[in-house]
Design an enzyme around this catalytic site. Structure first.
Site, PDB file in Angstrom:
ATOM      1  N   LYS A 206       0.586  -0.878  -0.384  1.00 22.04           N
ATOM      2  CA  LYS A 206       0.164   0.187   0.151  1.00 22.04           C
ATOM      3  C   LYS A 206       0.591   1.757  -0.185  1.00 22.04           C
ATOM      4  CE  LYS A 206      -3.667   0.219   2.822  1.00 22.04           C
ATOM      5  NZ  LYS A 206      -4.809   0.653   3.485  1.00 22.04           N
ATOM      6  N   GLU A 212      10.537  -5.490   3.641  1.00 21.09           N
ATOM      7  CA  GLU A 212       9.928  -7.389   3.431  1.00 21.09           C
ATOM      8  C   GLU A 212      10.241  -6.849   1.841  1.00 21.09           C
ATOM      9  OE1 GLU A 212       9.176  -8.043   7.358  1.00 21.09           O
ATOM     10  OE2 GLU A 212       8.667  -6.805   5.721  1.00 21.09           O
ATOM     11  N   GLY A 268      -5.337  -5.336   6.369  1.00 21.35           N
ATOM     12  CA  GLY A 268      -4.344  -6.345   5.024  1.00 21.35           C
ATOM     13  C   GLY A 268      -4.431  -7.524   4.934  1.00 21.35           C
ATOM     14  N   ARG A 269      -4.799  -8.207   6.154  1.00 23.82           N
ATOM     15  CA  ARG A 269      -5.656  -9.303   6.068  1.00 23.82           C
ATOM     16  C   ARG A 269      -6.782  -9.478   5.757  1.00 23.82           C
ATOM     17  NH1 ARG A 269      -4.436  -7.355  10.965  1.00 23.82           N
ATOM     18  NH2 ARG A 269      -6.518  -7.139  12.582  1.00 23.82           N
ATOM     19  N   GLU A 354      -3.885 -12.232  13.775  1.00 18.74           N
ATOM     20  CA  GLU A 354      -4.412 -10.652  13.951  1.00 18.74           C
ATOM     21  C   GLU A 354      -5.303 -10.340  14.388  1.00 18.74           C
ATOM     22  OE1 GLU A 354       0.013  -8.867  10.898  1.00 18.74           O
ATOM     23  OE2 GLU A 354      -2.755  -8.239  10.475  1.00 18.74           O
ATOM     24  N   HIS A 385      -2.555 -39.222   9.533  1.00 18.46           N
ATOM     25  CA  HIS A 385      -0.993 -39.727  10.265  1.00 18.46           C
ATOM     26  C   HIS A 385      -0.289 -39.198  10.780  1.00 18.46           C
ATOM     27  CE1 HIS A 385      -2.855 -43.539   7.504  1.00 18.46           C
ATOM     28  NE2 HIS A 385      -3.381 -42.339   6.717  1.00 18.46           N
ATOM     29  N   LYS A 505       9.406  -4.602  14.086  1.00 16.84           N
ATOM     30  CA  LYS A 505      10.108  -4.265  12.643  1.00 16.84           C
ATOM     31  C   LYS A 505      10.756  -2.955  13.099  1.00 16.84           C
ATOM     32  CE  LYS A 505       6.087  -4.684   9.522  1.00 16.84           C
ATOM     33  NZ  LYS A 505       4.998  -4.347   8.706  1.00 16.84           N
TER      34      LYS A 505
END
Length: 539
Positions: A206, A212, A268-269, A354, A385, A505
Protein backbone atom coordinates in the site's frame (compact mmCIF):
# COMPACT_ATOMS: atom_id res chain seq x y z
CA UNK A 1 -16.81 -0.14 30.46
CA UNK A 2 -17.08 -3.15 32.77
CA UNK A 3 -15.23 -6.35 31.96
CA UNK A 4 -17.17 -8.90 29.95
CA UNK A 5 -16.43 -11.35 32.75
CA UNK A 6 -18.60 -9.25 35.10
CA UNK A 7 -21.71 -9.57 32.91
CA UNK A 8 -24.46 -11.73 34.42
CA UNK A 9 -24.64 -13.60 31.09
CA UNK A 10 -20.95 -14.48 31.43
CA UNK A 11 -21.47 -15.67 35.00
CA UNK A 12 -24.43 -17.78 33.88
CA UNK A 13 -22.28 -19.46 31.25
CA UNK A 14 -19.54 -20.12 33.80
CA UNK A 15 -22.05 -21.83 36.08
CA UNK A 16 -23.61 -23.70 33.16
CA UNK A 17 -20.22 -25.00 32.11
CA UNK A 18 -20.10 -27.16 35.24
CA UNK A 19 -23.35 -28.82 34.18
CA UNK A 20 -22.06 -29.54 30.68
CA UNK A 21 -18.76 -30.87 32.02
CA UNK A 22 -20.60 -33.63 33.86
CA UNK A 23 -22.12 -35.14 30.72
CA UNK A 24 -20.79 -36.32 27.38
CA UNK A 25 -21.80 -36.39 23.75
CA UNK A 26 -22.50 -40.11 23.79
CA UNK A 27 -25.20 -39.60 26.43
CA UNK A 28 -26.57 -36.46 24.80
CA UNK A 29 -27.07 -38.16 21.43
CA UNK A 30 -28.63 -41.20 23.10
CA UNK A 31 -31.11 -38.98 24.94
CA UNK A 32 -31.99 -36.90 21.85
CA UNK A 33 -32.22 -38.83 18.55
CA UNK A 34 -32.98 -35.60 16.67
CA UNK A 35 -29.87 -33.79 17.88
CA UNK A 36 -27.90 -34.42 14.69
CA UNK A 37 -30.51 -32.77 12.50
CA UNK A 38 -31.64 -30.12 14.97
CA UNK A 39 -28.22 -28.67 15.72
CA UNK A 40 -27.45 -27.84 12.12
CA UNK A 41 -27.94 -24.77 9.96
CA UNK A 42 -27.64 -23.72 6.34
CA UNK A 43 -26.86 -20.36 4.87
CA UNK A 44 -25.25 -18.78 1.80
CA UNK A 45 -24.63 -22.17 0.19
CA UNK A 46 -22.92 -23.75 3.21
CA UNK A 47 -24.16 -26.37 5.66
CA UNK A 48 -22.94 -26.42 9.26
CA UNK A 49 -23.35 -29.40 11.59
CA UNK A 50 -22.52 -28.24 15.12
CA UNK A 51 -24.26 -31.08 16.95
CA UNK A 52 -20.98 -32.68 18.04
CA UNK A 53 -20.12 -29.85 20.41
CA UNK A 54 -20.23 -29.91 24.19
CA UNK A 55 -23.43 -27.92 24.32
CA UNK A 56 -27.16 -28.29 24.82
CA UNK A 57 -30.14 -26.04 24.20
CA UNK A 58 -29.41 -24.06 27.35
CA UNK A 59 -25.82 -23.46 26.21
CA UNK A 60 -27.00 -22.00 22.93
CA UNK A 61 -29.58 -19.79 24.62
CA UNK A 62 -26.99 -18.50 27.08
CA UNK A 63 -24.47 -17.80 24.32
CA UNK A 64 -27.06 -15.90 22.32
CA UNK A 65 -27.94 -13.91 25.44
CA UNK A 66 -24.25 -13.04 25.81
CA UNK A 67 -24.18 -11.87 22.19
CA UNK A 68 -27.13 -9.60 22.89
CA UNK A 69 -25.58 -8.27 26.08
CA UNK A 70 -22.38 -7.45 24.17
CA UNK A 71 -24.33 -5.54 21.50
CA UNK A 72 -23.44 -7.83 18.61
CA UNK A 73 -26.38 -6.74 16.47
CA UNK A 74 -25.61 -3.03 16.83
CA UNK A 75 -21.93 -3.71 16.22
CA UNK A 76 -22.75 -5.52 12.96
CA UNK A 77 -24.93 -2.62 11.86
CA UNK A 78 -22.17 -0.15 12.72
CA UNK A 79 -19.66 -2.03 10.58
CA UNK A 80 -21.94 -2.25 7.56
CA UNK A 81 -22.96 1.38 8.03
CA UNK A 82 -19.36 2.55 7.81
CA UNK A 83 -18.91 3.75 11.39
CA UNK A 84 -15.28 4.04 12.45
CA UNK A 85 -15.30 0.94 14.62
CA UNK A 86 -11.51 0.61 14.24
CA UNK A 87 -11.09 3.04 17.11
CA UNK A 88 -7.32 2.97 17.52
CA UNK A 89 -6.80 4.01 13.88
CA UNK A 90 -10.03 6.02 13.52
CA UNK A 91 -11.08 4.04 10.45
CA UNK A 92 -14.15 2.39 9.05
CA UNK A 93 -14.08 -1.38 8.51
CA UNK A 94 -15.49 -1.86 5.04
CA UNK A 95 -14.06 -4.99 3.50
CA UNK A 96 -17.74 -5.80 2.87
CA UNK A 97 -17.75 -2.91 0.36
CA UNK A 98 -15.16 -4.76 -1.73
CA UNK A 99 -17.83 -7.29 -2.71
CA UNK A 100 -20.89 -5.03 -2.67
CA UNK A 101 -23.00 -5.08 -5.80
CA UNK A 102 -22.48 -2.38 -8.40
CA UNK A 103 -24.82 0.49 -7.58
CA UNK A 104 -25.02 -0.30 -3.86
CA UNK A 105 -24.35 2.36 -1.24
CA UNK A 106 -21.66 1.84 1.38
CA UNK A 107 -20.36 5.09 2.82
CA UNK A 108 -17.20 6.25 4.54
CA UNK A 109 -17.31 9.81 5.87
CA UNK A 110 -20.44 10.43 3.85
CA UNK A 111 -18.89 9.26 0.56
CA UNK A 112 -20.20 6.17 -1.25
CA UNK A 113 -17.14 3.99 -1.87
CA UNK A 114 -18.76 1.33 -4.04
CA UNK A 115 -18.24 3.24 -7.28
CA UNK A 116 -14.50 3.50 -6.58
CA UNK A 117 -14.34 -0.20 -5.74
CA UNK A 118 -15.91 -1.21 -9.03
CA UNK A 119 -13.76 1.28 -10.89
CA UNK A 120 -10.65 -0.52 -9.63
CA UNK A 121 -12.21 -3.93 -10.38
CA UNK A 122 -12.95 -2.83 -13.94
CA UNK A 123 -9.35 -1.65 -14.44
CA UNK A 124 -8.07 -4.91 -12.97
CA UNK A 125 -10.25 -6.82 -15.45
CA UNK A 126 -8.79 -4.89 -18.39
CA UNK A 127 -5.27 -5.69 -17.19
CA UNK A 128 -6.14 -9.34 -16.59
CA UNK A 129 -7.75 -9.77 -20.00
CA UNK A 130 -4.75 -8.19 -21.72
CA UNK A 131 -2.29 -10.51 -20.00
CA UNK A 132 -4.39 -13.65 -20.32
CA UNK A 133 -5.11 -13.01 -24.02
CA UNK A 134 -1.50 -12.22 -24.89
CA UNK A 135 -2.26 -8.63 -25.86
CA UNK A 136 0.12 -7.43 -23.14
CA UNK A 137 3.64 -7.86 -24.46
CA UNK A 138 6.92 -7.67 -22.62
CA UNK A 139 9.93 -5.52 -23.51
CA UNK A 140 11.04 -7.83 -26.32
CA UNK A 141 7.54 -8.46 -27.65
CA UNK A 142 7.06 -11.79 -25.91
CA UNK A 143 3.76 -12.55 -24.19
CA UNK A 144 3.65 -12.99 -20.43
CA UNK A 145 3.91 -16.61 -19.31
CA UNK A 146 4.84 -16.13 -15.64
CA UNK A 147 3.41 -13.87 -12.95
CA UNK A 148 5.26 -13.31 -9.67
CA UNK A 149 3.31 -11.70 -6.82
CA UNK A 150 5.63 -9.88 -4.40
CA UNK A 151 4.07 -9.02 -1.05
CA UNK A 152 3.95 -10.10 2.57
CA UNK A 153 1.29 -10.75 5.20
CA UNK A 154 -2.15 -10.03 3.78
CA UNK A 155 -0.56 -9.11 0.44
CA UNK A 156 0.74 -12.67 0.16
CA UNK A 157 -1.26 -15.11 2.30
CA UNK A 158 -4.60 -14.31 0.67
CA UNK A 159 -3.33 -14.44 -2.94
CA UNK A 160 -1.35 -17.65 -2.30
CA UNK A 161 -4.30 -19.34 -0.63
CA UNK A 162 -6.74 -18.24 -3.33
CA UNK A 163 -4.45 -19.37 -6.14
CA UNK A 164 -3.99 -22.79 -4.61
CA UNK A 165 -7.68 -23.10 -3.74
CA UNK A 166 -8.82 -22.16 -7.24
CA UNK A 167 -6.01 -23.69 -9.25
CA UNK A 168 -8.56 -25.96 -10.94
CA UNK A 169 -10.00 -22.82 -12.56
CA UNK A 170 -6.67 -21.19 -13.40
CA UNK A 171 -5.02 -20.50 -16.76
CA UNK A 172 -2.40 -23.24 -16.94
CA UNK A 173 -0.49 -21.46 -19.71
CA UNK A 174 0.73 -18.94 -17.12
CA UNK A 175 2.93 -19.92 -14.18
CA UNK A 176 2.17 -18.19 -10.88
CA UNK A 177 4.78 -17.71 -8.19
CA UNK A 178 4.67 -15.87 -4.86
CA UNK A 179 7.55 -14.18 -3.07
CA UNK A 180 7.12 -12.90 0.47
CA UNK A 181 10.08 -13.83 2.67
CA UNK A 182 12.99 -11.39 2.81
CA UNK A 183 15.17 -14.51 2.83
CA UNK A 184 16.76 -14.30 -0.62
CA UNK A 185 16.13 -18.01 -1.13
CA UNK A 186 12.44 -17.24 -1.61
CA UNK A 187 13.14 -14.97 -4.56
CA UNK A 188 15.88 -17.16 -5.99
CA UNK A 189 13.75 -20.29 -6.05
CA UNK A 190 10.67 -18.49 -7.38
CA UNK A 191 12.53 -17.08 -10.38
CA UNK A 192 15.19 -19.74 -10.99
CA UNK A 193 13.51 -21.22 -14.07
CA UNK A 194 11.74 -18.10 -15.36
CA UNK A 195 12.51 -16.12 -18.50
CA UNK A 196 12.64 -12.39 -17.70
CA UNK A 197 11.25 -11.59 -21.15
CA UNK A 198 8.06 -13.48 -20.26
CA UNK A 199 7.73 -12.53 -16.57
CA UNK A 200 5.45 -9.95 -14.95
CA UNK A 201 5.90 -8.86 -11.33
CA UNK A 202 3.05 -7.59 -9.17
CA UNK A 203 4.45 -5.46 -6.33
CA UNK A 204 1.85 -5.32 -3.57
CA UNK A 205 2.51 -2.70 -0.91
CA UNK A 206 0.00 0.00 0.00
CA UNK A 207 2.72 2.47 0.98
CA UNK A 208 5.39 1.08 -1.35
CA UNK A 209 7.73 1.19 1.65
CA UNK A 210 7.21 -2.23 3.31
CA UNK A 211 10.75 -3.43 4.07
CA UNK A 212 10.43 -7.06 3.00
CA UNK A 213 8.31 -6.35 -0.07
CA UNK A 214 10.45 -3.49 -1.37
CA UNK A 215 13.67 -5.41 -0.74
CA UNK A 216 12.30 -8.20 -2.93
CA UNK A 217 10.90 -5.69 -5.43
CA UNK A 218 14.29 -4.05 -5.96
CA UNK A 219 15.89 -7.47 -6.29
CA UNK A 220 13.30 -8.31 -8.95
CA UNK A 221 14.03 -5.04 -10.73
CA UNK A 222 17.77 -5.76 -10.74
CA UNK A 223 17.11 -9.33 -11.97
CA UNK A 224 15.07 -7.99 -14.86
CA UNK A 225 17.43 -5.16 -15.83
CA UNK A 226 20.39 -7.53 -15.86
CA UNK A 227 18.60 -9.55 -18.53
CA UNK A 228 17.91 -6.43 -20.61
CA UNK A 229 21.32 -4.81 -20.35
CA UNK A 230 20.16 -2.18 -17.88
CA UNK A 231 17.44 -0.75 -20.14
CA UNK A 232 15.10 0.83 -17.58
CA UNK A 233 12.30 1.16 -20.12
CA UNK A 234 11.76 -2.56 -19.60
CA UNK A 235 10.46 -2.00 -16.07
CA UNK A 236 7.10 -0.61 -17.19
CA UNK A 237 6.50 -3.65 -19.37
CA UNK A 238 7.21 -6.16 -16.62
CA UNK A 239 5.95 -4.57 -13.40
CA UNK A 240 2.57 -3.47 -12.10
CA UNK A 241 1.80 -2.15 -8.62
CA UNK A 242 -0.91 -2.60 -6.04
CA UNK A 243 -0.34 0.56 -4.04
CA UNK A 244 -1.56 4.06 -3.24
CA UNK A 245 1.86 5.77 -3.37
CA UNK A 246 1.96 7.03 -6.95
CA UNK A 247 5.18 9.00 -6.41
CA UNK A 248 7.17 5.97 -5.26
CA UNK A 249 5.58 3.71 -7.87
CA UNK A 250 6.62 6.10 -10.64
CA UNK A 251 10.12 6.47 -9.19
CA UNK A 252 10.46 2.69 -9.34
CA UNK A 253 9.70 2.84 -13.05
CA UNK A 254 6.16 1.48 -13.05
CA UNK A 255 3.58 3.24 -15.20
CA UNK A 256 1.00 4.62 -12.75
CA UNK A 257 -1.68 3.64 -15.28
CA UNK A 258 -0.83 0.13 -14.08
CA UNK A 259 -1.13 0.99 -10.39
CA UNK A 260 -4.19 -0.40 -8.64
CA UNK A 261 -5.17 1.20 -5.36
CA UNK A 262 -7.12 0.25 -2.28
CA UNK A 263 -8.18 2.09 0.82
CA UNK A 264 -7.25 2.58 4.46
CA UNK A 265 -10.53 0.94 5.48
CA UNK A 266 -9.19 -2.34 4.08
CA UNK A 267 -6.95 -4.21 6.50
CA UNK A 268 -4.27 -6.36 4.91
CA UNK A 269 -5.74 -9.62 6.17
CA UNK A 270 -9.13 -8.60 4.74
CA UNK A 271 -7.79 -7.51 1.34
CA UNK A 272 -7.69 -10.59 -0.89
CA UNK A 273 -10.87 -9.38 -2.62
CA UNK A 274 -9.35 -5.94 -3.33
CA UNK A 275 -6.62 -5.08 -5.83
CA UNK A 276 -4.39 -7.31 -3.68
CA UNK A 277 -6.23 -10.11 -5.46
CA UNK A 278 -4.90 -9.05 -8.88
CA UNK A 279 -2.83 -12.24 -9.15
CA UNK A 280 -6.00 -14.22 -8.38
CA UNK A 281 -7.87 -12.44 -11.14
CA UNK A 282 -5.00 -13.04 -13.57
CA UNK A 283 -5.08 -16.74 -12.70
CA UNK A 284 -8.82 -17.44 -12.81
CA UNK A 285 -10.13 -14.59 -14.94
CA UNK A 286 -12.40 -11.63 -14.14
CA UNK A 287 -15.65 -13.62 -14.27
CA UNK A 288 -14.48 -16.19 -11.74
CA UNK A 289 -13.03 -13.44 -9.54
CA UNK A 290 -16.40 -11.70 -9.50
CA UNK A 291 -18.05 -15.03 -8.66
CA UNK A 292 -15.76 -15.23 -5.62
CA UNK A 293 -16.85 -11.72 -4.62
CA UNK A 294 -20.49 -12.73 -5.06
CA UNK A 295 -19.94 -15.65 -2.68
CA UNK A 296 -18.45 -13.30 -0.10
CA UNK A 297 -21.35 -10.89 -0.48
CA UNK A 298 -23.82 -13.71 -0.07
CA UNK A 299 -22.24 -14.63 3.27
CA UNK A 300 -22.08 -10.96 4.29
CA UNK A 301 -25.82 -10.64 3.80
CA UNK A 302 -26.47 -13.88 5.65
CA UNK A 303 -24.41 -12.61 8.58
CA UNK A 304 -26.11 -9.22 8.52
CA UNK A 305 -29.69 -10.48 8.37
CA UNK A 306 -30.01 -14.03 9.72
CA UNK A 307 -31.24 -14.58 13.28
CA UNK A 308 -28.66 -15.90 15.73
CA UNK A 309 -30.27 -19.36 15.70
CA UNK A 310 -29.38 -19.91 12.03
CA UNK A 311 -26.51 -17.47 11.56
CA UNK A 312 -23.47 -19.55 10.64
CA UNK A 313 -20.69 -17.06 11.53
CA UNK A 314 -22.41 -16.18 14.81
CA UNK A 315 -22.80 -19.84 15.78
CA UNK A 316 -19.13 -20.52 15.00
CA UNK A 317 -17.96 -17.37 16.76
CA UNK A 318 -19.94 -18.06 19.91
CA UNK A 319 -18.69 -21.65 20.04
CA UNK A 320 -15.12 -20.33 19.75
CA UNK A 321 -15.74 -18.09 22.77
CA UNK A 322 -17.36 -20.99 24.65
CA UNK A 323 -14.26 -23.17 24.35
CA UNK A 324 -11.65 -20.42 24.77
CA UNK A 325 -13.15 -18.87 27.88
CA UNK A 326 -15.08 -21.62 29.59
CA UNK A 327 -13.02 -24.73 28.74
CA UNK A 328 -9.57 -23.18 28.45
CA UNK A 329 -9.06 -24.42 24.90
CA UNK A 330 -5.96 -22.75 23.48
CA UNK A 331 -6.17 -23.85 19.84
CA UNK A 332 -8.60 -24.60 17.02
CA UNK A 333 -7.75 -27.08 14.26
CA UNK A 334 -9.06 -26.31 10.77
CA UNK A 335 -9.07 -29.48 8.71
CA UNK A 336 -10.06 -29.06 5.05
CA UNK A 337 -10.64 -32.31 3.21
CA UNK A 338 -9.65 -30.91 -0.16
CA UNK A 339 -6.06 -30.69 -1.36
CA UNK A 340 -6.78 -27.36 -3.04
CA UNK A 341 -7.35 -25.85 0.42
CA UNK A 342 -3.89 -26.78 1.66
CA UNK A 343 -3.03 -23.12 2.39
CA UNK A 344 -6.39 -22.26 3.95
CA UNK A 345 -5.28 -22.92 7.56
CA UNK A 346 -2.20 -20.71 7.04
CA UNK A 347 -4.43 -17.96 5.67
CA UNK A 348 -6.72 -18.27 8.69
CA UNK A 349 -3.76 -17.97 11.04
CA UNK A 350 -3.30 -14.34 10.06
CA UNK A 351 -7.02 -13.62 9.83
CA UNK A 352 -7.77 -14.96 13.29
CA UNK A 353 -4.62 -14.35 15.31
CA UNK A 354 -3.71 -10.92 13.96
CA UNK A 355 -7.33 -9.87 14.46
CA UNK A 356 -8.04 -11.25 17.93
CA UNK A 357 -4.60 -11.67 19.43
CA UNK A 358 -5.27 -8.74 21.77
CA UNK A 359 -5.12 -8.23 25.53
CA UNK A 360 -6.46 -4.67 25.62
CA UNK A 361 -10.18 -3.94 25.55
CA UNK A 362 -11.65 -1.09 23.50
CA UNK A 363 -11.59 1.20 26.54
CA UNK A 364 -7.85 0.61 27.10
CA UNK A 365 -8.21 -1.76 30.04
CA UNK A 366 -6.48 -5.13 30.26
CA UNK A 367 -8.90 -8.01 29.69
CA UNK A 368 -9.29 -10.58 32.45
CA UNK A 369 -10.32 -13.44 30.18
CA UNK A 370 -8.77 -15.30 27.26
CA UNK A 371 -9.07 -13.93 23.73
CA UNK A 372 -7.96 -15.30 20.36
CA UNK A 373 -7.02 -18.96 20.09
CA UNK A 374 -4.20 -20.40 17.98
CA UNK A 375 -5.53 -21.60 14.62
CA UNK A 376 -3.69 -24.32 12.76
CA UNK A 377 -4.28 -27.34 10.56
CA UNK A 378 -3.48 -29.38 7.48
CA UNK A 379 -5.56 -30.98 4.76
CA UNK A 380 -7.11 -34.37 5.36
CA UNK A 381 -6.27 -37.16 5.10
CA UNK A 382 -2.60 -36.19 5.58
CA UNK A 383 -3.20 -34.77 9.05
CA UNK A 384 -4.71 -38.05 10.21
CA UNK A 385 -1.28 -39.64 9.91
CA UNK A 386 0.39 -36.75 11.68
CA UNK A 387 -1.25 -34.92 14.58
CA UNK A 388 -4.71 -36.49 14.97
CA UNK A 389 -3.29 -38.79 17.64
CA UNK A 390 -3.02 -35.82 19.99
CA UNK A 391 -6.54 -34.62 19.17
CA UNK A 392 -8.05 -38.05 19.83
CA UNK A 393 -6.10 -39.25 22.87
CA UNK A 394 -4.03 -36.32 24.11
CA UNK A 395 -4.61 -34.25 27.23
CA UNK A 396 -5.57 -31.04 25.43
CA UNK A 397 -9.04 -30.07 24.25
CA UNK A 398 -8.83 -29.03 20.60
CA UNK A 399 -12.09 -28.06 18.86
CA UNK A 400 -11.97 -28.94 15.16
CA UNK A 401 -13.53 -27.57 12.00
CA UNK A 402 -13.86 -30.20 9.27
CA UNK A 403 -14.51 -28.82 5.76
CA UNK A 404 -15.74 -31.11 3.00
CA UNK A 405 -17.47 -31.09 -0.38
CA UNK A 406 -20.10 -33.27 -1.98
CA UNK A 407 -18.30 -33.20 -5.33
CA UNK A 408 -14.60 -33.48 -6.01
CA UNK A 409 -13.12 -31.40 -8.81
CA UNK A 410 -10.96 -34.24 -10.12
CA UNK A 411 -13.12 -37.38 -9.88
CA UNK A 412 -11.09 -40.57 -10.13
CA UNK A 413 -12.60 -43.86 -9.04
CA UNK A 414 -13.57 -44.00 -5.37
CA UNK A 415 -11.08 -41.35 -4.19
CA UNK A 416 -13.65 -38.74 -3.21
CA UNK A 417 -15.92 -41.19 -1.40
CA UNK A 418 -12.93 -42.42 0.61
CA UNK A 419 -11.93 -38.84 1.39
CA UNK A 420 -15.40 -37.86 2.62
CA UNK A 421 -15.85 -41.10 4.56
CA UNK A 422 -12.85 -39.96 6.59
CA UNK A 423 -14.48 -36.59 7.32
CA UNK A 424 -17.55 -38.25 8.78
CA UNK A 425 -15.54 -40.98 10.54
CA UNK A 426 -13.15 -38.58 12.23
CA UNK A 427 -15.94 -36.35 13.53
CA UNK A 428 -17.78 -39.44 14.80
CA UNK A 429 -14.67 -40.87 16.45
CA UNK A 430 -13.88 -37.59 18.18
CA UNK A 431 -17.39 -37.26 19.54
CA UNK A 432 -18.09 -40.80 20.69
CA UNK A 433 -14.71 -42.47 21.07
CA UNK A 434 -14.49 -46.11 22.12
CA UNK A 435 -15.29 -47.37 25.61
CA UNK A 436 -13.25 -49.95 27.57
CA UNK A 437 -16.15 -52.39 27.11
CA UNK A 438 -16.00 -51.98 23.35
CA UNK A 439 -12.26 -52.46 23.33
CA UNK A 440 -12.52 -55.61 25.46
CA UNK A 441 -15.25 -56.99 23.21
CA UNK A 442 -12.73 -56.90 20.36
CA UNK A 443 -10.60 -59.41 22.25
CA UNK A 444 -7.99 -56.92 23.42
CA UNK A 445 -5.84 -58.14 26.36
CA UNK A 446 -6.61 -56.35 29.62
CA UNK A 447 -3.17 -54.76 29.85
CA UNK A 448 -3.63 -53.17 26.42
CA UNK A 449 -7.19 -51.93 26.92
CA UNK A 450 -6.34 -48.48 28.41
CA UNK A 451 -4.10 -47.70 25.45
CA UNK A 452 -6.87 -48.38 22.97
CA UNK A 453 -9.67 -46.50 24.72
CA UNK A 454 -10.86 -43.24 23.17
CA UNK A 455 -12.59 -40.98 25.65
CA UNK A 456 -14.54 -39.16 22.95
CA UNK A 457 -16.38 -35.97 23.90
CA UNK A 458 -13.99 -34.07 21.63
CA UNK A 459 -15.89 -31.24 19.89
CA UNK A 460 -16.02 -30.60 16.16
CA UNK A 461 -18.00 -28.84 13.47
CA UNK A 462 -18.52 -30.15 9.95
CA UNK A 463 -18.89 -27.58 7.17
CA UNK A 464 -20.15 -28.89 3.84
CA UNK A 465 -20.60 -27.33 0.41
CA UNK A 466 -21.41 -28.70 -3.02
CA UNK A 467 -18.00 -28.10 -4.62
CA UNK A 468 -14.97 -25.88 -4.19
CA UNK A 469 -15.55 -23.22 -6.83
CA UNK A 470 -14.83 -19.46 -6.68
CA UNK A 471 -18.17 -18.60 -5.08
CA UNK A 472 -17.74 -21.28 -2.41
CA UNK A 473 -14.25 -20.08 -1.56
CA UNK A 474 -15.67 -16.59 -1.14
CA UNK A 475 -18.34 -17.91 1.21
CA UNK A 476 -15.79 -19.78 3.31
CA UNK A 477 -13.50 -16.77 3.63
CA UNK A 478 -16.36 -14.48 4.65
CA UNK A 479 -17.67 -17.13 7.06
CA UNK A 480 -14.43 -17.03 9.01
CA UNK A 481 -14.10 -13.25 8.70
CA UNK A 482 -17.47 -12.77 10.34
CA UNK A 483 -16.82 -15.45 12.96
CA UNK A 484 -13.68 -13.49 13.89
CA UNK A 485 -15.79 -10.33 14.08
CA UNK A 486 -18.28 -12.07 16.37
CA UNK A 487 -15.52 -13.23 18.70
CA UNK A 488 -13.92 -9.78 18.81
CA UNK A 489 -17.25 -8.20 19.68
CA UNK A 490 -17.84 -10.61 22.55
CA UNK A 491 -14.31 -9.99 23.85
CA UNK A 492 -14.68 -6.20 23.42
CA UNK A 493 -11.41 -5.87 21.51
CA UNK A 494 -10.43 -4.18 18.26
CA UNK A 495 -10.14 -6.92 15.64
CA UNK A 496 -8.91 -4.48 13.01
CA UNK A 497 -5.58 -3.10 14.20
CA UNK A 498 -2.27 -4.93 14.53
CA UNK A 499 0.08 -2.88 16.66
CA UNK A 500 1.73 -6.05 17.85
CA UNK A 501 3.63 -6.43 14.58
CA UNK A 502 5.26 -2.99 14.81
CA UNK A 503 7.85 -3.26 17.59
CA UNK A 504 9.88 -6.01 15.96
CA UNK A 505 9.91 -4.05 12.68
CA UNK A 506 11.18 -0.93 14.42
CA UNK A 507 13.97 -2.78 16.19
CA UNK A 508 14.97 -4.53 12.96
CA UNK A 509 15.41 -1.18 11.24
CA UNK A 510 17.76 -0.16 14.05
CA UNK A 511 19.74 -3.40 13.92
CA UNK A 512 20.16 -3.70 10.13
CA UNK A 513 22.95 -1.08 9.83
CA UNK A 514 24.59 -2.38 13.01
CA UNK A 515 25.24 -5.77 11.41
CA UNK A 516 27.67 -4.33 8.86
CA UNK A 517 29.37 -1.69 10.97
CA UNK A 518 31.53 -1.50 14.07
CA UNK A 519 29.38 0.99 15.92
CA UNK A 520 28.98 0.45 19.67
CA UNK A 521 25.93 -1.60 20.60
CA UNK A 522 23.37 -0.44 23.13
CA UNK A 523 20.92 -3.35 23.32
CA UNK A 524 20.56 -5.83 26.17
CA UNK A 525 23.52 -8.13 26.81
CA UNK A 526 21.96 -11.05 24.92
CA UNK A 527 21.17 -9.05 21.78
CA UNK A 528 24.57 -7.32 21.89
CA UNK A 529 26.29 -10.71 22.07
CA UNK A 530 24.24 -12.18 19.22
CA UNK A 531 25.04 -9.21 16.96
CA UNK A 532 28.73 -9.40 17.89
CA UNK A 533 28.87 -13.11 17.02
CA UNK A 534 27.09 -12.49 13.73
CA UNK A 535 29.50 -9.68 12.85
CA UNK A 536 32.46 -11.95 13.51
CA UNK A 537 31.14 -14.99 11.63
CA UNK A 538 29.79 -12.91 8.74
CA UNK A 539 33.30 -11.64 8.13
Amino acid sequence: MPSRATLPEWAALRKHRDTIASTNLRAQFAADPSRGTRMAASGAGLFLDYSKHRINNDTLALLRALADACGLRSRIEAMFRGDHINLTEDRAVLHTALRAKRGATVSDKGVNVVGEVHGVLDRMAVCADAIRSGAWRGHTGSRIRAVVNVGIGGSDLGPVMAYEALRHFSDRSIAFRFVSNVDSTDFAEATRDLDPAETLFIISSKTFTTLETMTNAHTARAWLLKAFGGDEQAVAKHFVAVSTNAKQVAAFGIDTANMFGFWDWVGGRYSMDSAIGLSTMLAIGPDNFRAMLDGMHEMDEHFRTAPWETNLPVIMGLLAVWYADFFGAQTVAVLPYDQYLKRFPAYLQQLTMESNGKRIALDGSVVDYDTGAVYWGEPGTNGQHSFYQLIHQGTRLIPCDFIGFHEGLNPIGAHHDILMANVFAQAEALAFGKTPEQVKAEGTPDWLVPHRVFDGNRPSSVILAQRLDPATLGRLVALYEMSVFTQGTIWNINSFDQWGVELGKQLAQRIIPELTSHTPLAHDSSTNNLIAIYREKRG
